[in-house]
Design a protein around this motif. Structure first.
Motif, PDB file in Angstrom:
ATOM      1  N   THR A 186      71.749  10.214  -4.864  1.00  0.00           N
ATOM      2  CA  THR A 186      71.178  10.167  -6.211  1.00  0.00           C
ATOM      3  C   THR A 186      71.386   8.751  -6.712  1.00  0.00           C
ATOM      4  N   VAL A 187      70.300   8.112  -7.140  1.00  0.00           N
ATOM      5  CA  VAL A 187      70.381   6.729  -7.599  1.00  0.00           C
ATOM      6  C   VAL A 187      70.288   6.682  -9.123  1.00  0.00           C
ATOM      7  N   LEU A 188      70.745   5.594  -9.678  1.00  0.00           N
ATOM      8  CA  LEU A 188      70.645   5.399 -11.120  1.00  0.00           C
ATOM      9  C   LEU A 188      69.185   5.215 -11.519  1.00  0.00           C
ATOM     10  N   PRO A 189      68.790   5.686 -12.709  1.00  0.00           N
ATOM     11  CA  PRO A 189      67.407   5.474 -13.167  1.00  0.00           C
ATOM     12  C   PRO A 189      67.059   3.987 -13.131  1.00  0.00           C
ATOM     13  N   GLY A 190      65.877   3.701 -12.623  1.00  0.00           N
ATOM     14  CA  GLY A 190      65.419   2.321 -12.519  1.00  0.00           C
ATOM     15  C   GLY A 190      65.849   1.627 -11.238  1.00  0.00           C
ATOM     16  N   LYS A 191      66.681   2.281 -10.422  1.00  0.00           N
ATOM     17  CA  LYS A 191      67.179   1.676  -9.176  1.00  0.00           C
ATOM     18  C   LYS A 191      66.475   2.238  -7.936  1.00  0.00           C
ATOM     19  N   GLU A 192      65.389   2.977  -8.155  1.00  0.00           N
ATOM     20  CA  GLU A 192      64.691   3.584  -7.033  1.00  0.00           C
ATOM     21  C   GLU A 192      64.155   2.534  -6.049  1.00  0.00           C
ATOM     22  N   GLU A 193      63.504   1.510  -6.571  1.00  0.00           N
ATOM     23  CA  GLU A 193      62.934   0.483  -5.682  1.00  0.00           C
ATOM     24  C   GLU A 193      64.011  -0.261  -4.895  1.00  0.00           C
ATOM     25  N   PRO A 194      65.094  -0.735  -5.539  1.00  0.00           N
ATOM     26  CA  PRO A 194      66.134  -1.403  -4.739  1.00  0.00           C
ATOM     27  C   PRO A 194      66.762  -0.482  -3.689  1.00  0.00           C
ATOM     28  N   PHE A 195      66.920   0.806  -4.025  1.00  0.00           N
ATOM     29  CA  PHE A 195      67.467   1.751  -3.055  1.00  0.00           C
ATOM     30  C   PHE A 195      66.525   1.901  -1.873  1.00  0.00           C
ATOM     31  N   GLU A 196      65.241   2.103  -2.155  1.00  0.00           N
ATOM     32  CA  GLU A 196      64.265   2.285  -1.078  1.00  0.00           C
ATOM     33  C   GLU A 196      64.189   1.045  -0.196  1.00  0.00           C
ATOM     34  N   THR A 197      64.218  -0.125  -0.810  1.00  0.00           N
ATOM     35  CA  THR A 197      64.195  -1.369  -0.031  1.00  0.00           C
ATOM     36  C   THR A 197      65.426  -1.478   0.843  1.00  0.00           C
ATOM     37  N   ALA A 198      66.598  -1.185   0.267  1.00  0.00           N
ATOM     38  CA  ALA A 198      67.846  -1.254   1.031  1.00  0.00           C
ATOM     39  C   ALA A 198      67.831  -0.233   2.161  1.00  0.00           C
ATOM     40  N   PHE A 199      67.320   0.971   1.888  1.00  0.00           N
ATOM     41  CA  PHE A 199      67.343   1.972   2.946  1.00  0.00           C
ATOM     42  C   PHE A 199      66.342   1.658   4.046  1.00  0.00           C
ATOM     43  N   ARG A 200      65.273   0.974   3.718  1.00  0.00           N
ATOM     44  CA  ARG A 200      64.373   0.518   4.791  1.00  0.00           C
ATOM     45  C   ARG A 200      65.149  -0.394   5.750  1.00  0.00           C
ATOM     46  N   ASN A 201      66.017  -1.224   5.210  1.00  0.00           N
ATOM     47  CA  ASN A 201      66.847  -2.090   6.057  1.00  0.00           C
ATOM     48  C   ASN A 201      67.845  -1.276   6.879  1.00  0.00           C
ATOM     49  N   VAL A 202      68.383  -0.206   6.295  1.00  0.00           N
ATOM     50  CA  VAL A 202      69.276   0.681   7.044  1.00  0.00           C
ATOM     51  C   VAL A 202      68.506   1.308   8.208  1.00  0.00           C
ATOM     52  N   ILE A 203      67.294   1.768   7.945  1.00  0.00           N
ATOM     53  CA  ILE A 203      66.479   2.383   8.997  1.00  0.00           C
ATOM     54  C   ILE A 203      66.196   1.372  10.113  1.00  0.00           C
ATOM     55  N   LYS A 204      65.911   0.137   9.761  1.00  0.00           N
ATOM     56  CA  LYS A 204      65.700  -0.903  10.784  1.00  0.00           C
ATOM     57  C   LYS A 204      66.959  -1.108  11.608  1.00  0.00           C
ATOM     58  N   ALA A 205      68.119  -1.109  10.954  1.00  0.00           N
ATOM     59  CA  ALA A 205      69.384  -1.277  11.677  1.00  0.00           C
ATOM     60  C   ALA A 205      69.643  -0.085  12.592  1.00  0.00           C
ATOM     61  N   ALA A 217      74.206   6.789  -8.339  1.00  0.00           N
ATOM     62  CA  ALA A 217      74.723   7.498  -9.516  1.00  0.00           C
ATOM     63  C   ALA A 217      75.985   8.280  -9.162  1.00  0.00           C
ATOM     64  N   GLY A 218      76.254   8.445  -7.907  1.00  0.00           N
ATOM     65  CA  GLY A 218      77.430   9.181  -7.455  1.00  0.00           C
ATOM     66  C   GLY A 218      77.630   8.975  -5.975  1.00  0.00           C
ATOM     67  N   ARG A 219      78.650   9.584  -5.477  1.00  0.00           N
ATOM     68  CA  ARG A 219      78.965   9.462  -4.056  1.00  0.00           C
ATOM     69  C   ARG A 219      77.938  10.248  -3.235  1.00  0.00           C
ATOM     70  N   PRO A 220      77.400   9.651  -2.153  1.00  0.00           N
ATOM     71  CA  PRO A 220      76.449  10.376  -1.309  1.00  0.00           C
ATOM     72  C   PRO A 220      77.159  11.483  -0.532  1.00  0.00           C
ATOM     73  N   SER A 221      76.394  12.476  -0.107  1.00  0.00           N
ATOM     74  CA  SER A 221      76.955  13.512   0.759  1.00  0.00           C
ATOM     75  C   SER A 221      76.104  13.610   2.018  1.00  0.00           C
ATOM     76  N   HIS A 222      76.768  13.984   3.097  1.00  0.00           N
ATOM     77  CA  HIS A 222      76.082  14.125   4.381  1.00  0.00           C
ATOM     78  C   HIS A 222      76.244  15.557   4.872  1.00  0.00           C
ATOM     79  N   ASN A 223      75.167  16.119   5.391  1.00  0.00           N
ATOM     80  CA  ASN A 223      75.188  17.427   6.037  1.00  0.00           C
ATOM     81  C   ASN A 223      74.826  17.214   7.495  1.00  0.00           C
ATOM     82  N   TYR A 224      75.475  17.956   8.376  1.00  0.00           N
ATOM     83  CA  TYR A 224      75.266  17.833   9.807  1.00  0.00           C
ATOM     84  C   TYR A 224      74.625  19.111  10.341  1.00  0.00           C
ATOM     85  N   TYR A 225      73.506  18.961  11.021  1.00  0.00           N
ATOM     86  CA  TYR A 225      72.772  20.103  11.570  1.00  0.00           C
ATOM     87  C   TYR A 225      72.668  19.903  13.083  1.00  0.00           C
TER      88      TYR A 225
END
Length: 94
Positions: free
Chosen positions: A9-28, A84-92
């Motif tokens: 969950t990201v802070l309001p208005g931080k959607e674009e920076p999150f998406e950009t950062a996660f695109r870099n995570v996906i590349k990594a 906005a808070g700590r992320p959580s991970h689920n394992y399937y």
């Protein structure tokens, strides 16, 4: 095979920076042993809520990625005050 559900969950208005950062995570992730595919999804009822589903050959491969320098270089959530808070991970496992 294991799928990791990463919930953010990201802070309001931080959607674009999150998406950009996660695109870099996906590349990594693409260069990591054991990674198969990753997709990011956004909640249509809460635009600050995301789930990222990532397929790996085994949990250890994902855990190795999370602990890697490659991940630390691209995951700047705290420094950029994005989450906005700590992320959580689920394992399937399948």
């Amino acid at each position: 095979m294991i799928t990791i559900g990463m919930n953010y969950t990201v802070l309001p208005g931080k959607e674009e920076p999150f998406e950009t950062a996660f695109r870099n995570v996906i590349k990594a992730m693409a260069g990591m042993t054991g990674h198969t595919a990753t997709k990011m999804y956004r909640d249509i009822d809460n635009p600050q809520s995301y789930v990222i589903l990532s397929d790996w050959s085994e949990r250890k491969a994902f855990d190795d990625f999370i602990a890697s320098d490659a991940f630390r270089k691209v995951a700047n959530w705290g420094k950029e005050n994005i989450l906005a808070g700590r992320p959580s991970h689920n394992y399937y496992e399948h």
